[in-house]
Design an enzyme around this catalytic site. Structure first.
Site, PDB file in Angstrom:
ATOM      1  N   GLU A   1       0.856  -1.186   0.000  1.00  0.00           N
ATOM      2  CA  GLU A   1       0.000   0.000   0.000  1.00  0.00           C
ATOM      3  C   GLU A   1       0.891   1.234   0.000  1.00  0.00           C
ATOM      4  OE1 GLU A   1      -2.686   1.520  -0.377  1.00  0.00           O
ATOM      5  OE2 GLU A   1      -4.300   0.905   0.943  1.00  0.00           O
ATOM      6  N   ASP A   2       0.420   2.300  -0.649  1.00  0.00           N
ATOM      7  CA  ASP A   2       1.176   3.553  -0.584  1.00  0.00           C
ATOM      8  C   ASP A   2       1.087   4.161   0.805  1.00  0.00           C
ATOM      9  OD1 ASP A   2      -1.536   4.149  -0.876  1.00  0.00           O
ATOM     10  OD2 ASP A   2      -1.247   5.663  -2.433  1.00  0.00           O
TER      11      ASP A   2
ATOM     12  N   ASP B   1      -4.322   5.420   5.878  1.00  0.00           N
ATOM     13  CA  ASP B   1      -4.952   6.627   6.405  1.00  0.00           C
ATOM     14  C   ASP B   1      -6.034   6.187   7.407  1.00  0.00           C
ATOM     15  OD1 ASP B   1      -5.373   9.452   6.420  1.00  0.00           O
ATOM     16  OD2 ASP B   1      -7.033   9.220   5.021  1.00  0.00           O
TER      17      ASP B   1
ATOM     18  N   LYS C   1      -0.304   7.046   8.547  1.00  0.00           N
ATOM     19  CA  LYS C   1      -0.791   8.164   9.368  1.00  0.00           C
ATOM     20  C   LYS C   1      -1.687   7.579  10.465  1.00  0.00           C
ATOM     21  CE  LYS C   1      -2.443  10.598   5.748  1.00  0.00           C
ATOM     22  NZ  LYS C   1      -2.930  11.775   4.935  1.00  0.00           N
TER      23      LYS C   1
ATOM     24  N   PHE D   1      -1.881  15.922   4.361  1.00  0.00           N
ATOM     25  CA  PHE D   1      -2.062  15.287   3.060  1.00  0.00           C
ATOM     26  C   PHE D   1      -0.768  15.408   2.264  1.00  0.00           C
ATOM     27  CE2 PHE D   1      -3.597  14.328  -1.127  1.00  0.00           C
ATOM     28  CZ  PHE D   1      -4.591  13.391  -0.891  1.00  0.00           C
TER      29      PHE D   1
ATOM     30  N   ARG E   1       1.784  12.327  -8.933  1.00  0.00           N
ATOM     31  CA  ARG E   1       2.326  10.986  -8.699  1.00  0.00           C
ATOM     32  C   ARG E   1       3.768  10.859  -9.163  1.00  0.00           C
ATOM     33  NH1 ARG E   1      -2.074   7.644  -7.430  1.00  0.00           N
ATOM     34  NH2 ARG E   1      -4.019   8.077  -8.523  1.00  0.00           N
TER      35      ARG E   1
HETATM   36  P1  IMP Z   1      -7.726   4.846   3.740  1.00  0.00           P
HETATM   37  O1  IMP Z   1      -8.685   3.859   3.169  1.00  0.00           O
HETATM   38  O2  IMP Z   1      -8.425   6.009   4.403  1.00  0.00           O
HETATM   39  O3  IMP Z   1      -6.680   4.244   4.650  1.00  0.00           O
HETATM   40  O4  IMP Z   1      -7.023   5.552   2.535  1.00  0.00           O
HETATM   41  C1  IMP Z   1      -6.017   4.982   1.829  1.00  0.00           C
HETATM   42  C2  IMP Z   1      -5.941   5.596   0.465  1.00  0.00           C
HETATM   43  O5  IMP Z   1      -6.303   6.987   0.473  1.00  0.00           O
HETATM   44  C3  IMP Z   1      -4.516   5.545  -0.024  1.00  0.00           C
HETATM   45  O6  IMP Z   1      -4.275   4.339  -0.698  1.00  0.00           O
HETATM   46  C4  IMP Z   1      -4.423   6.781  -0.887  1.00  0.00           C
HETATM   47  O7  IMP Z   1      -4.848   6.494  -2.205  1.00  0.00           O
HETATM   48  C5  IMP Z   1      -5.399   7.757  -0.255  1.00  0.00           C
HETATM   49  N1  IMP Z   1      -4.706   8.694   0.666  1.00  0.00           N
HETATM   50  C6  IMP Z   1      -4.831   8.778   1.997  1.00  0.00           C
HETATM   51  N2  IMP Z   1      -4.050   9.741   2.521  1.00  0.00           N
HETATM   52  C7  IMP Z   1      -3.409  10.295   1.472  1.00  0.00           C
HETATM   53  C8  IMP Z   1      -2.439  11.355   1.342  1.00  0.00           C
HETATM   54  O8  IMP Z   1      -1.984  12.002   2.312  1.00  0.00           O
HETATM   55  N3  IMP Z   1      -2.015  11.624   0.084  1.00  0.00           N
HETATM   56  C9  IMP Z   1      -2.452  10.951  -1.023  1.00  0.00           C
HETATM   57  N4  IMP Z   1      -3.346   9.952  -0.944  1.00  0.00           N
HETATM   58  C10 IMP Z   1      -3.829   9.632   0.289  1.00  0.00           C
HETATM   59 MG    MG Z   2      -5.412   8.428  -4.240  1.00  0.00          MG
END
Ligand code: IMP
Ligand code: MG
Length: 173
Positions: A96-97, A100, A128, A149, A162
């Site tokens: 995963e990148d 969040d 995070k 962000f 990206r």
């Molecule tokens: P989650 O489901 O809320 O954990 O979100 C994960 C996804 O949200 C990541 O795979 C990203 O695509 C996007 N995301 C969350 N935070 C960021 C950020 O700070 N920058 C860019 N993309 C983010």
């Molecule tokens: Mg995204």
């Protein structure tokens, strides 16, 4: 899109940390073959850098998740693209990148687990933890970040940024 003037993490720092993660993963999976499942689109750059530093044999596949977010509390995630190869009896590492709220990773882990892999682990380049809504911890984390962000090294803001080699904070002003 306005970004902070200086990167919060430079390409060189990322490169070093990715090499450390690759070392750790290679040691943990020594003697085994690994199926990497990269989460589109954000993790493609991370996946391509990491896999070239692994010393265990790997295969690569992809998943894609779409989140439907109305409010923070009602967001749900659906896998919209599935790995081509079976995960059954494989050692799977999801890439995963960024973690969040944890919803995306949680949905993907659940989805992959249904395919009955021998083992399943999660590696997130960025994390995070203060943003978490569902309980989710990665087995491997590159960098822990504050609630800001970030853009670059695969991560986008409205599909932009990206391609940036370094990581920047999005400047909301
Ligand atoms: P989650 O489901 O809320 O954990 O979100 C994960 C996804 O949200 C990541 O795979 C990203 O695509 C996007 N995301 C969350 N935070 C960021 C950020 O700070 N920058 C860019 N993309 C983010
Ligand atoms: Mg995204």
């Amino acid at each position: 899109m306005r970004l902070g003037k200086t990167p919060i993490i430079t390409a060189m720092q990322i490169e070093r940390r990715v090499a450390e993660l690759a070392g750790q993963i290679s040691r943990d999976y020594a003697g085994r073959e690994l199926l990497l499942i990269a989460v589109l689109k954000g993790s493609v750059i991370f996946a391509s850098d990491l896999m070239r530093r692994l010393t265990v044999p790997v295969t690569l596949d992809f998943v894609r998740a779409r989140s439907y977010r109305n409010t923070e509390s009602t967001g749900s995630v659906e896998c919209t693209f599935h790995p081509e190869q079976s995960v059954a009896r494989k050692h799977v590492l999801i890439l995963e990148d960024i973690l969040d709220t944890g919803r995306t990773a949680s949905a993907i882990v659940e989805h992959i687990r249904e395919g009955r892999p021998d083992s399943l682990a999660l590696c997130a380049l960025f994390d995070k933890p203060s943003r978490r809504v569902v309980p989710m911890t990665a087995d491997y984390v590159g960098f822990t970040l504050d609630d800001r962000f970030v853009v670059g090294y695969g991560l986008d803001y409205n599909e932009c940024g990206r391609e940036l080699p370094d990581l920047y904070v999005l400047d909301e002003e």
